[in-house]
Enzyme design. Structure first.
Site, short mmCIF file in Angstrom:
data_model
loop_
_atom_site.label_atom_id
_atom_site.label_comp_id
_atom_site.label_asym_id
_atom_site.label_seq_id
_atom_site.Cartn_x
_atom_site.Cartn_y
_atom_site.Cartn_z
N PHE A 120 0.85 -1.19 0.00
CA PHE A 120 0.00 0.00 0.00
C PHE A 120 0.89 1.24 0.00
O PHE A 120 1.82 1.35 0.81
CB PHE A 120 -0.90 -0.02 1.24
CG PHE A 120 -1.98 1.01 1.22
CD1 PHE A 120 -3.20 0.75 0.60
CD2 PHE A 120 -1.80 2.24 1.81
CE1 PHE A 120 -4.20 1.70 0.58
CE2 PHE A 120 -2.80 3.20 1.80
CZ PHE A 120 -4.00 2.93 1.18
N ASP A 189 2.14 -5.03 8.60
CA ASP A 189 0.94 -4.21 8.53
C ASP A 189 -0.25 -5.14 8.40
O ASP A 189 -0.33 -5.93 7.46
CB ASP A 189 1.04 -3.25 7.34
CG ASP A 189 -0.10 -2.24 7.33
OD1 ASP A 189 -1.20 -2.58 7.82
OD2 ASP A 189 0.10 -1.13 6.82
N TYR A 214 -10.65 1.18 10.85
CA TYR A 214 -11.91 1.47 10.14
C TYR A 214 -12.25 0.46 9.06
O TYR A 214 -13.26 0.60 8.40
CB TYR A 214 -11.87 2.89 9.54
CG TYR A 214 -10.66 3.21 8.70
CD1 TYR A 214 -10.55 2.77 7.40
CD2 TYR A 214 -9.61 3.97 9.22
CE1 TYR A 214 -9.44 3.06 6.63
CE2 TYR A 214 -8.49 4.26 8.47
CZ TYR A 214 -8.41 3.81 7.17
OH TYR A 214 -7.31 4.09 6.42
N LYS A 215 -11.41 -0.55 8.86
CA LYS A 215 -11.71 -1.57 7.85
C LYS A 215 -12.50 -2.70 8.50
O LYS A 215 -13.64 -2.50 8.88
CB LYS A 215 -10.40 -2.03 7.19
CG LYS A 215 -9.76 -0.89 6.38
CD LYS A 215 -8.39 -1.21 5.85
CE LYS A 215 -7.87 -0.04 5.04
NZ LYS A 215 -6.42 -0.11 4.79
N ARG A 380 -12.48 -4.66 -6.91
CA ARG A 380 -12.15 -5.25 -5.62
C ARG A 380 -13.41 -5.47 -4.79
O ARG A 380 -14.24 -4.56 -4.65
CB ARG A 380 -11.19 -4.31 -4.90
CG ARG A 380 -10.54 -4.89 -3.68
CD ARG A 380 -9.48 -3.94 -3.17
NE ARG A 380 -10.06 -2.75 -2.57
CZ ARG A 380 -9.48 -2.06 -1.59
NH1 ARG A 380 -8.30 -2.43 -1.12
NH2 ARG A 380 -10.06 -1.00 -1.09
C1 LIG Z 1 -5.79 1.08 4.61
C2 LIG Z 1 -4.33 0.96 4.75
C3 LIG Z 1 -3.59 1.97 5.35
C4 LIG Z 1 -4.28 3.22 5.81
O1 LIG Z 1 -3.44 4.10 6.45
P1 LIG Z 1 -4.07 5.41 7.12
O2 LIG Z 1 -2.96 5.99 7.86
O3 LIG Z 1 -5.23 4.96 7.94
O4 LIG Z 1 -4.58 6.28 6.02
C5 LIG Z 1 -2.23 1.78 5.51
N1 LIG Z 1 -1.64 0.64 5.08
C6 LIG Z 1 -2.33 -0.34 4.48
C7 LIG Z 1 -1.62 -1.57 4.03
C8 LIG Z 1 -3.68 -0.21 4.28
O5 LIG Z 1 -4.38 -1.18 3.67
#
Ligand SMILES: *Cc1c(COP(=O)(O)O)cnc(C)c1O
Length: 421
Positions: A120, A189, A214-215, A380
């Site tokens: 990401f 992560d 939030y996921k 997705r």
């Molecule tokens: C959703 C996601 C993030 C989100 O990071 P924020 O700091 O909440 O914007 C980070 N890393 C991964 C791998 C994600 O899927």
């Protein structure tokens, strides 16, 4: 299949809009029914009536750790090892920095962070920013090159457990062991893993982990994220955002920073209490599955949902140019399925959304980044087993078939790009 699903009653914990099939809980989990009342209580009673006393009387000050203890149950950690705080990006900065510090104590020549090119982007950006600060190097590789890249100059292996674009899942224990064998720290992560698949951080002997609230944890937009540190490292280094909430005695207001013992030092400043209250409700939806088998039972259902979706798409949408970016092998799959199509992926997702089937679109990697892991555009679909039913899968695939067969996705209204995809 719904009638025989022991987890089916958990769907009632959510206020899902009628008529909508929500397959985007991997991006923003839905609203738990308990959340509005809890947030209202936090606002009107705890804040409105009790005001500043609530730091003590409502337990606000301890909330990041209390909520962290709930998260610990989902990721193979113990109480006192997780804190719910800040964002995933910010927490990644903290743990990457701590990991680099730990590495430099033992082996100053190790100055490289290895990650995956298809990680990401915020993870890569945070690593790039930190590398600029510390004079380190970020090396990006393809998934099949990871173990070969663990050379003597590498300090940290930073990976996302479940890939956000493809849904491919790494073997955390094996890659952590490979990193350790090469003298390298492993940072994970869990943004697409926590609440989606069983995670065993302690079993894998991981070093550091972060994840998203939030996921799959259903904490609401911008919910606090979390951070876990293996207890063998926690007290050995500071994290760089050494704010007063991570101080051993914040209310002594001493001019010198003394890190709190344990995971509390991974807090920075004053935490968003209203958001933490919402995240607490989101976590309760997952913990409600514990008497029904917990994450293991959710995983069984998740795999059944994703298998069914893959099979139905293959059967009913054949001949429309769809490919599968997600591994068919269950042990290599998270809780999402990603389809590819040479063109029209964005518009097809928009046409599905207009029909009440909510997925999302992720653009392919630009051609400057070659490699097998990253090129096509992606449709997705996330399958959160807490509230997704098997009938939802049937209807979603039927809507997809109709969108493709009718060609309605080619209408201009579905081809206008919005700011957030
Ligand atoms: C959703 C996601 C993030 C989100 O990071 P924020 O700091 O909440 O914007 C980070 N890393 C991964 C791998 C994600 O899927």
């Amino acid at each position: 299949m719904d009638a025989q699903d022991p987890l089916r009653p958990l769907r009632e914990l959510f206020a899902l809009p009628p008529g909508m099939i929500y397959l985007d809980g991997n991006s923003l989990g839905p609203l738990p029914r308990a959340t509005p009342q809890r947030v209202a209580d936090t606002v009107t009673r705890e804040w409105g009536q009790d005001l500043i006393q609530s730091w003590n009387s409502a337990g606000w000050f301890a909330m990041p750790r209390r909520v962290g203890d709930k998260i610990a149950r989902l990721i193979g950690a113990q109480p006192g090892e997780v804190v719910a705080t800040d964002s995933t990006s910010v927490n990644l900065f903290k743990v990457l920095s701590a990991a680099l510090h730990r590495a430099s104590e033992d082996a100053p020549q190790r100055t490289t962070i290895v990650s995956e090119r298809s990680n990401f982007p915020t993870d890569l950006y945070i690593a790039q920013g930190l590398c600029r600060e510390r004079g380190c190097t970020l090396k990006l590789v393809e998934p099949e090159e990871i173990t070969a890249s663990l050379s003597a100059d590498v300090a940290v292996l930073m990976l996302t457990h479940v890939n956000y674009r493809t849904g491919a899942m790494h073997d955390m224990a094996a890659l952590t062991a490979a990193a350790h064998a090469a003298g390298i720290f492993a940072v994970w992560d869990l943004a697409h893993s926590a609440g989606a698949v069983p995670v065993d951080l302690r079993g894998a002997q991981a070093d550091f982990a972060v994840g998203c609230g939030y996921k799959y944890l259903n904490g609401g937009p911008g919910a606090p994220a979390f951070v876990w540190v293996n207890p063998k490292h926690t007290d050995r280094c500071w994290q760089p955002l050494a704010g007063w909430w991570g101080h051993a005695a914040p209310f002594e207001f001493s001019p010198d920073y003394q890190p709190a013992p344990g995971i509390a030092r991974y807090q920075c400043g004053t935490q968003p209490i209203i958001s933490l209250a919402a995240l607490d409700c989101g976590l309760d939806t997952l913990l409600a599955a514990e008497p029904l088998g917990g994450m293991a039972a959710l995983r069984v259902k998740s795999l059944a949902l994703t298998d069914l979706f893959i099979d139905l798409v293959a059967q009913r949408c054949a001949g429309h140019g769809l490919g599968l970016a997600t591994p068919r092998e269950p042990t290599q799959r998270g809780s999402q399925v990603c389809l590819t199509r040479p063109s029209g992926a964005y518009a097809i997702v928009q046409a599905l959304i207009a029909r009440g089937v909510i997925g999302d679109f992720r653009a392919g990697a630009p051609s400057t980044a070659p490699g097998p892991s990253g090129s096509p555009d992606i449709l997705r679909f996330g399958f959160a087993p807490l509230y997704t039913g098997f009938e939802d899968i049937w209807h979603a695939v039927e809507q997809l078939r109709q969108v493709l067969e009718s060609g309605e996705w080619q209408h201009p209204e579905f081809n206008r790009k919005q700011a957030v995809t």
